[in-house]
Scaffold this motif. Sequence first.
Motif, PDB file in Angstrom:
ATOM      1  N   UNK A   1       0.819  -1.219   0.000  1.00 46.76           N
ATOM      2  CA  UNK A   1       0.000   0.000   0.000  1.00 46.76           C
ATOM      3  C   UNK A   1       0.846   1.260   0.000  1.00 46.76           C
ATOM      4  N   UNK A   2       1.921   1.264   0.795  1.00 44.13           N
ATOM      5  CA  UNK A   2       2.805   2.433   0.849  1.00 44.13           C
ATOM      6  C   UNK A   2       3.439   2.705  -0.510  1.00 44.13           C
ATOM      7  N   UNK A   3       3.875   1.655  -1.177  1.00 41.83           N
ATOM      8  CA  UNK A   3       4.488   1.824  -2.499  1.00 41.83           C
ATOM      9  C   UNK A   3       3.472   2.304  -3.523  1.00 41.83           C
ATOM     10  N   UNK A   4       2.267   1.737  -3.480  1.00 41.51           N
ATOM     11  CA  UNK A   4       1.228   2.137  -4.432  1.00 41.51           C
ATOM     12  C   UNK A   4       0.886   3.612  -4.284  1.00 41.51           C
ATOM     13  N   UNK A   5       0.792   4.095  -3.048  1.00 40.91           N
ATOM     14  CA  UNK A   5       0.488   5.517  -2.815  1.00 40.91           C
ATOM     15  C   UNK A   5       1.574   6.395  -3.424  1.00 40.91           C
ATOM     16  N   UNK A   6       2.833   6.029  -3.230  1.00 41.43           N
ATOM     17  CA  UNK A   6       3.938   6.811  -3.797  1.00 41.43           C
ATOM     18  C   UNK A   6       3.911   6.780  -5.317  1.00 41.43           C
TER      19      UNK A   6
ATOM     20  N   UNK B   1       1.258   6.374  -7.244  1.00 44.39           N
ATOM     21  CA  UNK B   1       0.120   7.181  -7.702  1.00 44.39           C
ATOM     22  C   UNK B   1       0.460   8.665  -7.682  1.00 44.39           C
ATOM     23  N   UNK B   2       1.043   9.129  -6.582  1.00 41.24           N
ATOM     24  CA  UNK B   2       1.408  10.547  -6.476  1.00 41.24           C
ATOM     25  C   UNK B   2       2.430  10.937  -7.551  1.00 41.24           C
ATOM     26  N   UNK B   3       3.492  10.148  -7.673  1.00 44.47           N
ATOM     27  CA  UNK B   3       4.546  10.469  -8.637  1.00 44.47           C
ATOM     28  C   UNK B   3       4.024  10.385 -10.067  1.00 44.47           C
ATOM     29  N   UNK B   4       3.185   9.389 -10.339  1.00 39.84           N
ATOM     30  CA  UNK B   4       2.628   9.219 -11.685  1.00 39.84           C
ATOM     31  C   UNK B   4       1.734  10.404 -12.048  1.00 39.84           C
ATOM     32  N   UNK B   5       0.864  10.799 -11.131  1.00 37.61           N
ATOM     33  CA  UNK B   5      -0.054  11.913 -11.405  1.00 37.61           C
ATOM     34  C   UNK B   5       0.718  13.210 -11.648  1.00 37.61           C
ATOM     35  N   UNK B   6       1.714  13.477 -10.816  1.00 39.23           N
ATOM     36  CA  UNK B   6       2.499  14.707 -10.965  1.00 39.23           C
ATOM     37  C   UNK B   6       3.333  14.683 -12.242  1.00 39.23           C
ATOM     38  N   UNK B   7       3.990  13.552 -12.513  1.00 46.33           N
ATOM     39  CA  UNK B   7       4.853  13.461 -13.697  1.00 46.33           C
ATOM     40  C   UNK B   7       4.040  13.567 -14.980  1.00 46.33           C
ATOM     41  N   UNK B   8       2.879  12.909 -15.031  1.00 47.98           N
ATOM     42  CA  UNK B   8       2.051  12.966 -16.237  1.00 47.98           C
ATOM     43  C   UNK B   8       1.487  14.371 -16.437  1.00 47.98           C
ATOM     44  N   UNK B   9       1.045  15.015 -15.364  1.00 47.51           N
ATOM     45  CA  UNK B   9       0.477  16.366 -15.490  1.00 47.51           C
ATOM     46  C   UNK B   9       1.530  17.368 -15.960  1.00 47.51           C
ATOM     47  N   UNK B  10       2.664  17.410 -15.255  1.00 49.78           N
ATOM     48  CA  UNK B  10       3.719  18.376 -15.602  1.00 49.78           C
ATOM     49  C   UNK B  10       4.336  18.050 -16.958  1.00 49.78           C
ATOM     50  N   UNK B  11       4.584  16.759 -17.219  1.00 51.64           N
ATOM     51  CA  UNK B  11       5.194  16.363 -18.487  1.00 51.64           C
ATOM     52  C   UNK B  11       4.294  16.632 -19.679  1.00 51.64           C
ATOM     53  N   UNK B  12       2.980  16.411 -19.515  1.00 50.74           N
ATOM     54  CA  UNK B  12       2.035  16.675 -20.607  1.00 50.74           C
ATOM     55  C   UNK B  12       1.971  18.161 -20.927  1.00 50.74           C
ATOM     56  N   UNK B  13       1.883  18.986 -19.899  1.00 54.08           N
ATOM     57  CA  UNK B  13       1.840  20.438 -20.114  1.00 54.08           C
ATOM     58  C   UNK B  13       3.121  20.917 -20.789  1.00 54.08           C
ATOM     59  N   UNK B  14       4.267  20.475 -20.263  1.00 52.55           N
ATOM     60  CA  UNK B  14       5.559  20.892 -20.822  1.00 52.55           C
ATOM     61  C   UNK B  14       5.720  20.410 -22.263  1.00 52.55           C
ATOM     62  N   UNK B  15       5.387  19.149 -22.511  1.00 48.81           N
ATOM     63  CA  UNK B  15       5.534  18.601 -23.855  1.00 48.81           C
ATOM     64  C   UNK B  15       4.625  19.273 -24.857  1.00 48.81           C
ATOM     65  N   UNK B  16       3.394  19.585 -24.441  1.00 47.22           N
ATOM     66  CA  UNK B  16       2.447  20.243 -25.328  1.00 47.22           C
ATOM     67  C   UNK B  16       2.926  21.645 -25.696  1.00 47.22           C
ATOM     68  N   UNK B  17       3.421  22.383 -24.708  1.00 53.42           N
ATOM     69  CA  UNK B  17       3.930  23.738 -24.973  1.00 53.42           C
ATOM     70  C   UNK B  17       5.139  23.690 -25.899  1.00 53.42           C
TER      71      UNK B  17
END
Length: 249
Positions: A56-61, A63-79
């Motif tokens: 559970x501890x690993x899954x939470x980490x 999820x957080x890292x995946x959500x942040x990386x996908x959000x920031x990476x998508x915005x940066x890549x699109x720009x």
Amino acid sequence: MHSARLTPFLSLAGLLGMWVVAAMLTQDAQILPTPWQLLPPLRQELASGELWTHLGATIVRVIWAFALAMSLGTILGLIMGRSVAVNRWLDPWLVVFLNLPALVLIVLCYLWIGLTEAAAITAVTLNKVPNVAVVIREGARALDPDLDALSKVYRMSWWTRMRHVVFPQLAPFVVAASRSGLAVIWKIVLVVEFLGRSSGVGFQIHLYFQLFDVAMVLVYAFSFITVMLLVEWIFLQPFERHVARWRSA
């Protein structure tokens, strides 16, 4: 149709067979146990609740890292994909971070922020953002200019244009970034836990590595691999089919 659905399971069965053959050739459970030799320690960890806690501890980490990386990476890549000037400025940064070893970022985050959850998630996110940005940038460059021009002719709002013109075309690239992202992120999370956390699958692997307990290392490794396979089959593959349905319409 039925054979296509069975193919992944048959493929995994083949991999399992190779494992059994290798274990029998080794003939030493301390080096490579057979799959059925993992059942007693697996039951032990499930009964004690240790496996659920650390998984559970690993899954939470993740999820957080995946959500942040996908959000920031998508915005940066699109720009970067839509703006030649921005891409020219940020491309050297992207190359630097793409070639910066994950271990270096992890150690620096722990040194600068401390041995905290924030440092762990930040380290994993920073390692993955450049990869996501590169994939999305290529998707943004491949956008159909005629569809873009059509959206301007019909005076679509920014959100309508993004939702109905840009994102459907970007969807295959987002799926590709997501699939590779999950595979890379959980591996980096294990390294982060191995080096500086007191919980998680990586922490347990570190513990049993010190005890030279191959069976327990495999129990924790395969438990998380199972979770990732379920995510792939239940979420990513159906999502990929869903977002690609317009191409065959």
